[in-house]
Design a protein around this motif. Structure first.
Motif, PDB file in Angstrom:
ATOM      1  N   LEU A  19       0.839  -1.198   0.000  1.00 31.55           N
ATOM      2  CA  LEU A  19       0.000   0.000   0.000  1.00 31.55           C
ATOM      3  C   LEU A  19       0.880   1.257   0.000  1.00 31.55           C
ATOM      4  O   LEU A  19       0.607   2.225  -0.713  1.00 31.55           O
ATOM      5  N   GLU A  20       1.958   1.191   0.774  1.00 33.36           N
ATOM      6  CA  GLU A  20       2.892   2.309   0.864  1.00 33.36           C
ATOM      7  C   GLU A  20       3.532   2.582  -0.499  1.00 33.36           C
ATOM      8  O   GLU A  20       3.610   3.726  -0.935  1.00 33.36           O
ATOM      9  N   THR A  21       3.955   1.531  -1.174  1.00 30.94           N
ATOM     10  CA  THR A  21       4.576   1.678  -2.491  1.00 30.94           C
ATOM     11  C   THR A  21       3.574   2.228  -3.504  1.00 30.94           C
ATOM     12  O   THR A  21       3.898   3.101  -4.301  1.00 30.94           O
ATOM     13  N   ARG A  22       2.330   1.708  -3.445  1.00 33.79           N
ATOM     14  CA  ARG A  22       1.292   2.181  -4.356  1.00 33.79           C
ATOM     15  C   ARG A  22       1.030   3.672  -4.121  1.00 33.79           C
ATOM     16  O   ARG A  22       0.902   4.459  -5.070  1.00 33.79           O
ATOM     17  N   THR A  23       0.977   4.080  -2.863  1.00 32.76           N
ATOM     18  CA  THR A  23       0.741   5.478  -2.505  1.00 32.76           C
ATOM     19  C   THR A  23       1.899   6.347  -2.990  1.00 32.76           C
ATOM     20  O   THR A  23       1.683   7.414  -3.578  1.00 32.76           O
ATOM     21  N   LEU A  24       3.123   5.887  -2.761  1.00 29.85           N
ATOM     22  CA  LEU A  24       4.306   6.647  -3.179  1.00 29.85           C
ATOM     23  C   LEU A  24       4.359   6.781  -4.702  1.00 29.85           C
ATOM     24  O   LEU A  24       4.680   7.845  -5.231  1.00 29.85           O
ATOM     25  N   THR A  25       4.009   5.733  -5.412  1.00 26.78           N
ATOM     26  CA  THR A  25       4.006   5.754  -6.875  1.00 26.78           C
ATOM     27  C   THR A  25       3.025   6.815  -7.381  1.00 26.78           C
ATOM     28  O   THR A  25       3.352   7.585  -8.288  1.00 26.78           O
ATOM     29  N   LYS A  26       1.845   6.867  -6.761  1.00 24.16           N
ATOM     30  CA  LYS A  26       0.845   7.889  -7.126  1.00 24.16           C
ATOM     31  C   LYS A  26       1.384   9.286  -6.872  1.00 24.16           C
ATOM     32  O   LYS A  26       1.262  10.169  -7.723  1.00 24.16           O
ATOM     33  N   LEU A  27       1.952   9.490  -5.675  1.00 22.46           N
ATOM     34  CA  LEU A  27       2.488  10.808  -5.322  1.00 22.46           C
ATOM     35  C   LEU A  27       3.595  11.203  -6.292  1.00 22.46           C
ATOM     36  O   LEU A  27       3.681  12.348  -6.712  1.00 22.46           O
ATOM     37  N   HIS A  28       4.426  10.237  -6.643  1.00 29.21           N
ATOM     38  CA  HIS A  28       5.556  10.472  -7.550  1.00 29.21           C
ATOM     39  C   HIS A  28       5.058  11.087  -8.853  1.00 29.21           C
ATOM     40  O   HIS A  28       5.651  12.031  -9.372  1.00 29.21           O
ATOM     41  N   SER A  29       3.945  10.577  -9.369  1.00 26.68           N
ATOM     42  CA  SER A  29       3.459  11.129 -10.638  1.00 26.68           C
ATOM     43  C   SER A  29       2.623  12.397 -10.452  1.00 26.68           C
ATOM     44  O   SER A  29       2.722  13.309 -11.254  1.00 26.68           O
ATOM     45  N   THR A  30       1.816  12.487  -9.372  1.00 26.37           N
ATOM     46  CA  THR A  30       0.976  13.682  -9.219  1.00 26.37           C
ATOM     47  C   THR A  30       1.774  14.905  -8.755  1.00 26.37           C
ATOM     48  O   THR A  30       1.352  16.032  -8.975  1.00 26.37           O
ATOM     49  N   LEU A  31       2.919  14.687  -8.116  1.00 21.49           N
ATOM     50  CA  LEU A  31       3.686  15.816  -7.575  1.00 21.49           C
ATOM     51  C   LEU A  31       4.802  16.296  -8.498  1.00 21.49           C
ATOM     52  O   LEU A  31       5.490  17.256  -8.171  1.00 21.49           O
ATOM     53  N   LYS A  32       4.962  15.607  -9.619  1.00 19.98           N
ATOM     54  CA  LYS A  32       6.050  15.979 -10.545  1.00 19.98           C
ATOM     55  C   LYS A  32       6.071  17.477 -10.831  1.00 19.98           C
ATOM     56  O   LYS A  32       5.054  18.064 -11.165  1.00 19.98           O
ATOM     57  N   GLY A  33       7.239  18.092 -10.649  1.00 20.65           N
ATOM     58  CA  GLY A  33       7.384  19.501 -10.953  1.00 20.65           C
ATOM     59  C   GLY A  33       6.821  20.453  -9.908  1.00 20.65           C
ATOM     60  O   GLY A  33       6.859  21.658 -10.074  1.00 20.65           O
ATOM     61  N   LYS A  34       6.265  19.911  -8.824  1.00 23.23           N
ATOM     62  CA  LYS A  34       5.699  20.779  -7.779  1.00 23.23           C
ATOM     63  C   LYS A  34       6.699  20.917  -6.630  1.00 23.23           C
ATOM     64  O   LYS A  34       7.605  20.110  -6.488  1.00 23.23           O
ATOM     65  N   ASP A  35       6.487  21.944  -5.829  1.00 22.69           N
ATOM     66  CA  ASP A  35       7.286  22.114  -4.625  1.00 22.69           C
ATOM     67  C   ASP A  35       6.486  21.662  -3.422  1.00 22.69           C
ATOM     68  O   ASP A  35       5.313  22.025  -3.286  1.00 22.69           O
ATOM     69  N   TYR A  36       7.091  20.888  -2.553  1.00 23.77           N
ATOM     70  CA  TYR A  36       6.383  20.337  -1.401  1.00 23.77           C
ATOM     71  C   TYR A  36       7.399  19.815  -0.395  1.00 23.77           C
ATOM     72  O   TYR A  36       8.588  19.698  -0.682  1.00 23.77           O
ATOM     73  N   VAL A  37       6.885  19.488   0.788  1.00 24.35           N
ATOM     74  CA  VAL A  37       7.652  18.750   1.784  1.00 24.35           C
ATOM     75  C   VAL A  37       6.881  17.466   2.026  1.00 24.35           C
ATOM     76  O   VAL A  37       5.679  17.494   2.294  1.00 24.35           O
ATOM     77  N   LEU A  38       7.562  16.336   1.901  1.00 32.65           N
ATOM     78  CA  LEU A  38       6.935  15.027   2.075  1.00 32.65           C
ATOM     79  C   LEU A  38       7.554  14.321   3.274  1.00 32.65           C
ATOM     80  O   LEU A  38       8.776  14.190   3.352  1.00 32.65           O
ATOM     81  N   ALA A  39       6.701  13.887   4.216  1.00 30.19           N
ATOM     82  CA  ALA A  39       7.167  13.067   5.336  1.00 30.19           C
ATOM     83  C   ALA A  39       6.835  11.618   5.011  1.00 30.19           C
ATOM     84  O   ALA A  39       5.683  11.296   4.709  1.00 30.19           O
ATOM     85  N   THR A  40       7.842  10.740   5.019  1.00 30.46           N
ATOM     86  CA  THR A  40       7.631   9.329   4.678  1.00 30.46           C
ATOM     87  C   THR A  40       7.476   8.495   5.948  1.00 30.46           C
ATOM     88  O   THR A  40       7.789   8.955   7.040  1.00 30.46           O
TER      89      THR A  40
END
Length: 181
Positions: A63-84
């Motif tokens: 589930l964690e990998t699936r979530t990270l994969t989604k974030l990886h594509s939706t956040l491309k080119g954006k500025d953010y802080v991500l807590a893993t």
């Protein structure tokens, strides 16, 4: 973008929220994203701890990998802080995804500061020796610390500093990195 990694209770969420405010960017906590992903998949609202307890480690990591994969594509080119999550960088596929997501900062908290924080919420289900939290943490750190360090662009050694001090240190190191390139 900045990605915070480190053990459970190392302050990734607290520091991340405050850092995002200082930098005026979006804050994303992978645990909340994971809860939403689970809710969509299984139609039930559970905390990430409950998900781990109910469905086990393998489901949780997937589930964690699936979530990270989604974030990886939706956040491309954006500025953010991500807590893993603490275990997220342990999976090789996750490390590859993280590498493309921003500057990775490892909050390397000393074990004597970390242990009381971790066990304040009870002994976590992933501790190998529930009767010996010290030994559990030492063993986990021995395995995880080298992986965290390998993945991180910046390793911040810390003990019990406030989030403000950690943010200062992170911003300082980021500026150092920017002027070095």
């Amino acid at each position: 973008a900045i990605v915070l990694i480190g053990m459970k209770s190392s302050g990734k969420t607290t520091t991340g929220k405050a850092l995002a405010t200082v930098l005026n960017v979006q804050f994303i906590d992978i645990d909340s994203e994971l809860e939403q992903e689970h809710c969509t998949a299984k139609k039930e609202q559970l905390s990430f701890r409950e998900i781990f307890k109910k469905y086990g480690r393998d489901y949780f990591r997937e589930l964690e990998t699936r979530t990270l994969t989604k974030l990886h594509s939706t956040l491309k080119g954006k500025d953010y802080v991500l807590a893993t999550g603490g275990g997220l960088p342990l999976e090789e596929s996750n490390r590859e995804l993280l590498n493309g997501m921003g500057t990775i900062v490892f909050l390397d908290i000393s074990s004597d500061s970390l242990l009381p924080r971790i066990i304040s919420g009870g002994i976590p289900p992933f501790f190998p020796y529930p009767d010996n939290p010290e030994k559990s943490l030492e063993e986990l750190l021995a395995t995880r610390r080298p992986i965290y360090k390998q993945v991180a662009d910046i390793t911040l050694k810390c003990s019990s500093e406030s989030p403000d001090i950690l943010i200062e240190k992170i911003v300082e190191r980021l500026e150092g990195e920017a002027s070095a390139t």
